[in-house]
Motif scaffolding. Structure first.
Motif, short mmCIF file in Angstrom:
data_model
loop_
_atom_site.label_atom_id
_atom_site.label_comp_id
_atom_site.label_asym_id
_atom_site.label_seq_id
_atom_site.Cartn_x
_atom_site.Cartn_y
_atom_site.Cartn_z
N PRO A 1 0.79 -1.23 0.00
CA PRO A 1 0.00 0.00 0.00
C PRO A 1 0.83 1.29 0.00
N ALA A 2 2.15 1.19 -0.21
CA ALA A 2 2.98 2.39 -0.25
C ALA A 2 2.46 3.41 -1.26
N PHE A 3 2.02 2.91 -2.42
CA PHE A 3 1.46 3.81 -3.43
C PHE A 3 0.22 4.53 -2.90
N PHE A 4 -0.66 3.78 -2.21
CA PHE A 4 -1.85 4.41 -1.64
C PHE A 4 -1.47 5.61 -0.78
N ILE A 5 -0.47 5.42 0.07
CA ILE A 5 -0.09 6.45 1.04
C ILE A 5 0.54 7.65 0.35
N PHE A 6 1.53 7.41 -0.49
CA PHE A 6 2.20 8.52 -1.18
C PHE A 6 1.24 9.29 -2.08
N ALA A 7 0.42 8.57 -2.85
CA ALA A 7 -0.51 9.23 -3.77
C ALA A 7 -1.60 9.98 -3.02
N SER A 8 -2.13 9.37 -1.97
CA SER A 8 -3.17 10.02 -1.17
C SER A 8 -2.64 11.28 -0.52
N PHE A 9 -1.41 11.21 0.01
CA PHE A 9 -0.81 12.39 0.63
C PHE A 9 -0.68 13.52 -0.38
N LEU A 10 -0.18 13.21 -1.55
CA LEU A 10 0.03 14.23 -2.58
C LEU A 10 -1.28 14.86 -3.02
N ILE A 11 -2.30 14.02 -3.26
CA ILE A 11 -3.58 14.54 -3.77
C ILE A 11 -4.36 15.26 -2.67
N CYS A 12 -4.51 14.60 -1.51
CA CYS A 12 -5.32 15.18 -0.44
C CYS A 12 -4.73 16.48 0.09
N GLN A 13 -3.40 16.51 0.25
CA GLN A 13 -2.78 17.71 0.80
C GLN A 13 -2.79 18.87 -0.20
N SER A 14 -3.04 18.58 -1.46
CA SER A 14 -3.14 19.66 -2.44
C SER A 14 -4.51 20.31 -2.43
#
Length: 414
Positions: free
Chosen positions: A371-384
């Protein structure tokens, strides 16, 4: 480099329960995990002394340093001394670069005073300590076992949300955890939901989906669906149908219950969250971002930034206000976008952080590292869209998740 005792537990016996996995983490690092449990159990009033005036006339995102931080520093410090956490050359270079970039931003922020510098260093220590604790757990126990810490902390946040909801019912009917925002609570629920779907933790799937919907966070729900669609492209047709059916059934049940038994409280809330005007302006974010663009064009942003976490001073000096959904004038707490926050705060050197984030999203996606992709991608999208990486609990929980993701990537692909 720490030797991984269980090189990768993604293929380990699925009969091992979530509690058994958590027990392994607890046995390996009892003091740090206890301190994290304490941290996530804190009430809002224990972190924010005057909760009603947290953001009034503030010039930076305050750290709210407390005894809970000292407990965390002491407990994780034991891990460094015991050898659970080791810093290799790549880690040391990353920490040094991050510290250097933040220090450079102080040049135009020194006028904020010594307290600002202390708060910034507290923020940095919180991130580094929890990030490398999580990474160390993954190196020793594997990704799936280490994720159990996050899931247990999420359950604690869910329980705290029940007490918050009892106090807020009738005023704000969107559920959120004590000491956190609605957006940050939904982001954690989104990550846990995706992990639970991947690991087949049935009860956690149900809890996280219901919790995610009760936050009424359009961003987190949309991001969850997008990331799951990306993940499911590798699944068999039978599994796709199975998962899509589960999600559809739970969503239908949730909507029916709210519409039939939620009463006027949730009817008005649903109407607000589906309001076309609100959606078209992204809940006034469009106005905030437009003002940010004007500030950039006015050449008021120094090349080294105005100071890490110091954007509230810019919002105040520029007198940025907007009309909220209730028709009242509000001054935003931040710019609702991590790229603006870090771009203005750190200046040109923020590109290093952005490069790291985009690089890890691409690497984990390309190599199917879940799930590393889930975390990195979610962080990038949500924090934007829903910037939450600034308050104590939010920094801790996101640092843990990012550390888990970094640990999994490093173990499997470097």
């Amino acid at each position: 480099m720490i030797v991984n005792n269980e090189i990768n537990d993604n293929h380990s016996n699925q009969s091992v329960s979530l509690w058994e996995r958590f027990s392994k983490c607890l046995k390996l690092a009892p003091f740090p995990i206890f301190s994290l449990v304490v941290y996530m159990s804190l009430r809002s009033t224990q972190i924010f002394p005057d909760e009603g005036a947290i953001f009034i006339n503030k010039l930076w995102h305050e750290a709210f340093l407390g005894w809970y931080d000292l407990l965390l520093i002491f407990s994780i410090g034991i891990c460094f001394l015991s050898g659970l956490i080791l810093i290799d050359k790549q880690d040391f270079l990353f920490i040094l670069t991050l510290t250097f970039i933040i220090s450079l931003s102080f040049f135009d922020a020194l006028e904020l005073g010594d307290r600002y510098i202390i708060d910034t260093l507290v923020y940095l220590f919180r991130f580094i300590l929890v990030f490398y604790l999580a990474k160390g757990l993954v190196y020793r126990l594997g990704a799936q076992t280490s994720e159990s810490v996050l899931i247990v902390l999420f359950i604690i946040l869910v329980l705290s949300s029940i007490f918050v909801a009892q106090q807020q019912l009738g005023e704000l009917n969107r559920i959120y955890a004590a000491g956190m925002t609605v957006a940050s609570s939904s982001q954690v629920a989104s990550i846990v939901c995706l992990i639970a779907l991947m690991r087949k933790y049935k009860l956690i799937i149900v809890i996280s989906i219901i919790y995610l919907f009760l936050t009424f966070s359009r961003t987190s729900v949309l991001v969850s669906l997008i990331l799951f669609l990306i993940y499911s492209r590798k699944l068999s047709l039978a599994k796709k149908i199975k998962y899509y059916t589960i999600i559809a059934i739970l969503t239908s049940i949730f909507v029916v219950i709210l519409l039939n038994y939620g009463g006027d409280l949730y009817t008005s809330l649903i109407a607000n969250r589906t309001n076309i005007d609100e959606i078209s302006t992204l809940n006034s974010r469009e106005f905030i971002w437009d003002n940010a663009l004007k500030l950039l064009q006015s050449e008021r942003i120094p090349i080294l930034g105005i100071g890490f976490n110091a954007t509230p001073s810019l919002i105040k000096s520029a007198n940025i206000v907007f009309v909220d959904s209730y028709g009242q004038l509000q001054s935003p707490e931040h710019f609702h976008n991590i790229f603006i926050e870090y771009g203005f705060g750190l200046g040109i050197f923020s590109l290093f952080i952005f490069y790291y984030m985009f690089k890890r999203v691409w690497q984990t996606f390309k190599n199917n590292c879940y799930p590393a992709f889930f975390i990195f991608a979610s962080f990038l999208i949500c924090q934007s869209a829903d910037f939450t990486f600034y308050q104590p609990k939010q920094v801790i929980i996101w640092s843990l998740m990012l550390g888990l993701a970094e640990g999994q990537w490093r173990v499997e692909h470097e």
